[in-house]
Design a protein around this motif. Structure first.
Motif, PDB file in Angstrom:
ATOM      1  N   GLY A  54       0.873   1.417 -15.057  1.00  0.00           N
ATOM      2  CA  GLY A  54       0.249   0.199 -14.450  1.00  0.00           C
ATOM      3  C   GLY A  54       1.839  -1.009 -14.421  1.00  0.00           C
ATOM      4  O   GLY A  54       2.118  -1.423 -13.613  1.00  0.00           O
ATOM      5  N   GLU A  55       2.096  -1.008 -15.746  1.00  0.00           N
ATOM      6  CA  GLU A  55       3.289  -1.939 -16.054  1.00  0.00           C
ATOM      7  C   GLU A  55       4.482  -1.408 -15.397  1.00  0.00           C
ATOM      8  O   GLU A  55       5.176  -2.494 -14.710  1.00  0.00           O
ATOM      9  N   VAL A  92      -1.868  -4.596  -8.292  1.00  0.00           N
ATOM     10  CA  VAL A  92      -1.681  -3.067  -8.222  1.00  0.00           C
ATOM     11  C   VAL A  92      -3.043  -2.549  -8.048  1.00  0.00           C
ATOM     12  O   VAL A  92      -3.607  -1.658  -7.393  1.00  0.00           O
ATOM     13  N   TRP A  93      -4.028  -3.127  -9.007  1.00  0.00           N
ATOM     14  CA  TRP A  93      -5.492  -2.542  -8.890  1.00  0.00           C
ATOM     15  C   TRP A  93      -6.030  -2.804  -7.551  1.00  0.00           C
ATOM     16  O   TRP A  93      -6.952  -1.616  -7.064  1.00  0.00           O
ATOM     17  N   GLU A 136      -6.398   9.139 -10.484  1.00  0.00           N
ATOM     18  CA  GLU A 136      -6.931   8.936 -11.678  1.00  0.00           C
ATOM     19  C   GLU A 136      -6.186   7.679 -12.333  1.00  0.00           C
ATOM     20  O   GLU A 136      -5.146   7.577 -12.359  1.00  0.00           O
ATOM     21  N   SER A 137      -7.208   7.037 -13.042  1.00  0.00           N
ATOM     22  CA  SER A 137      -6.639   6.029 -13.918  1.00  0.00           C
ATOM     23  C   SER A 137      -6.944   6.220 -15.340  1.00  0.00           C
ATOM     24  O   SER A 137      -8.341   6.409 -15.621  1.00  0.00           O
ATOM     25  N   VAL A 138      -5.998   6.172 -16.484  1.00  0.00           N
ATOM     26  CA  VAL A 138      -6.308   6.288 -17.813  1.00  0.00           C
ATOM     27  C   VAL A 138      -5.716   5.305 -18.675  1.00  0.00           C
ATOM     28  O   VAL A 138      -4.372   4.990 -18.504  1.00  0.00           O
ATOM     29  N   THR A 139      -6.490   4.713 -19.483  1.00  0.00           N
ATOM     30  CA  THR A 139      -5.874   3.605 -20.168  1.00  0.00           C
ATOM     31  C   THR A 139      -4.890   4.046 -21.064  1.00  0.00           C
ATOM     32  O   THR A 139      -4.799   4.883 -21.559  1.00  0.00           O
ATOM     33  N   HIS A 186       0.570  -1.177   0.089  1.00  0.00           N
ATOM     34  CA  HIS A 186      -0.136   0.067   0.110  1.00  0.00           C
ATOM     35  C   HIS A 186       0.941   1.335   0.017  1.00  0.00           C
ATOM     36  O   HIS A 186       0.733   1.964  -0.917  1.00  0.00           O
ATOM     37  N   SER A 187       1.934   1.325   1.099  1.00  0.00           N
ATOM     38  CA  SER A 187       2.522   2.662   1.141  1.00  0.00           C
ATOM     39  C   SER A 187       3.500   2.762   0.046  1.00  0.00           C
ATOM     40  O   SER A 187       4.006   3.844  -0.538  1.00  0.00           O
ATOM     41  N   LYS A 188       4.164   1.636  -0.481  1.00  0.00           N
ATOM     42  CA  LYS A 188       5.161   1.633  -1.657  1.00  0.00           C
ATOM     43  C   LYS A 188       4.513   2.292  -2.942  1.00  0.00           C
ATOM     44  O   LYS A 188       5.173   2.991  -3.432  1.00  0.00           O
ATOM     45  N   ILE A 189       3.215   1.669  -3.140  1.00  0.00           N
ATOM     46  CA  ILE A 189       2.473   2.349  -4.136  1.00  0.00           C
ATOM     47  C   ILE A 189       2.251   3.932  -4.064  1.00  0.00           C
ATOM     48  O   ILE A 189       2.601   4.505  -5.068  1.00  0.00           O
TER      49      ILE A 189
END
Ligand code: BT5
Length: 330
Positions: free
Chosen positions: A19-20, A33-34, A48-51, A2-5
């Motif tokens: 994400g990769e 990750v998700w 925010e997440s964008v493809t 959690h904190s590393k992300i």
């Protein structure tokens, strides 16, 4: 994880982090990750997440979250485990449950909002959401129960030192036995709960409430005259996680010397930061009321007074009020 992300997202801000790349850097799968991103969002982080671009951290929540406190901590035991709740009745009560279930020395319970915040003698502690700090620390000092009362004063020193780091130009004083006053008004209170056998402490729970960013218009009428906050006094908003980390850091610095020598190494500091030293006070507890001039604090954390007869008396517990021209104030 959690904190590393979170750390990676913060480093990348204001850019997107794919994400990769997150998977590669942290050696975890996309679905992991998700899942972590979902948990961070639940804690109030706006991500925010964008493809094809990845994730971007847009906003950090305004709350004393462990993920914000931990990176600022320099301690080895105090605050190494932090449980956060959006809301709880009282962090001291929640901490007691954790302590009875075996929580380790240094575990901290922190919340944004208390619905039944407590002071001493079942008094209330005003604990609205979104502005202040309410935390409790579980300690397991290898000492007899009689050493516990002095710990409230030690905590007062830690809270004062931490507040000085954010409001150096203000007059910050300790009012025996458990309050921090800024410019003559109460800003923080400390509540110690102890569980002990005849000769050893099972656990000591130290609850700390600090009015941090509370605005004066949000003080209830009963506290308008007597209470204040760091923001009211300094005119600046203060980062709650940073203040929480500073309090825990300061407390750990004081803890080992206190274990070995009690309050003795801190008596000078306790005296020069005391609101009551050399003042005429009236101290009451359920058994008695004593009036006199404060001459100091003893190594056990008692208040020492010179009464009208010239005799020195020490008082272990009570509420002290300053006597001004014959009238009792505070
Ligand atoms: C205290 O009691 O000052 C101890 C306060 C401890 C609060 C922390 S928050 C985290 C942990 N969890 C809890 O449930 N409690 C601890 P005492 O000396 O008895 O003072 C209580 C009195 O302070 C009340 O009767 C009010 O007059 C005043 N007061 C209440 N809320 C206040 C506030 N937010 N700021 C300043 N004064 C307040």
């Amino acid at each position: 994880m959690h904190s590393k992300i979170l750390e990676k997202l913060k480093q990348q801000t204001p850019e997107f982090l794919s994400g990769e790349e997150l998977c590669r850097q942290l050696g975890i799968t996309r679905s992991a990750v998700w899942k972590h991103i979902g948990n961070l969002r639940k804690s109030g982080y706006q991500i925010e997440s964008v493809t094809n671009r990845g994730y971007k951290l847009n906003k950090i929540p305004n709350a004393p979250l462990p993920a914000e406190i931990t990176p600022l901590l320099h301690t080895s035991s105090i605050g190494r485990t932090i449980h956060y709740l959006d809301q709880t009745a009282s962090t001291n009560k929640t901490a007691r449950q954790h302590a009875e279930n075996g929580a380790t020395h240094g575990t901290v319970i922190v919340t944004d909002h208390q619905t039944q915040g407590r002071g001493r003698l079942q008094r209330n502690w005003y604990s609205p959401a979104g502005a202040n700090l309410y935390l409790s620390i579980i300690l397991r000092p290898p000492l007899p129960p009689m050493s516990a009362p002095s710990f409230s004063l030690l905590t007062g020193l830690a809270v004062r030192r931490a507040c000085c780091g954010f409001a150096a130009d203000q007059q910050i004083a300790i009012k025996w036995p458990n309050d921090i006053f800024i410019n003559g008004k109460k800003t923080a209170g400390i509540l110690a709960d102890i569980s002990a056998e005849q000769d050893c402490i099972n656990h000591l729970i130290i609850g700390i409430g600090v009015n941090v960013n509370l605005e004066s218009q949000n003080l209830p009428p009963a506290l308008q005259e007597t209470a204040t906050s760091l923001k009211i006094e300094t005119g600046r908003s203060i980062n709650r996680p940073a203040l929480a980390a500073a309090i825990l850091d300061r407390l750990e610095e004081l803890y080992d010397p206190w274990l070995k020598q009690g309050l003795t190494p801190f008596l000078d500091e306790l005296h020069h930061s005391s609101l009551l030293l050399n003042r005429e006070v009236s101290v009451s507890n359920p058994r008695s009321t004593i009036r006199g001039k404060v001459t100091g604090i003893t190594p056990n954390g008692e208040l020492s007074l010179q009464t009208e007869t010239g005799a020195i008396q020490t008082i272990a517990a009570g509420d002290a009020s300053i006597v001004n021209n014959g009238t009792v104030k505070l």
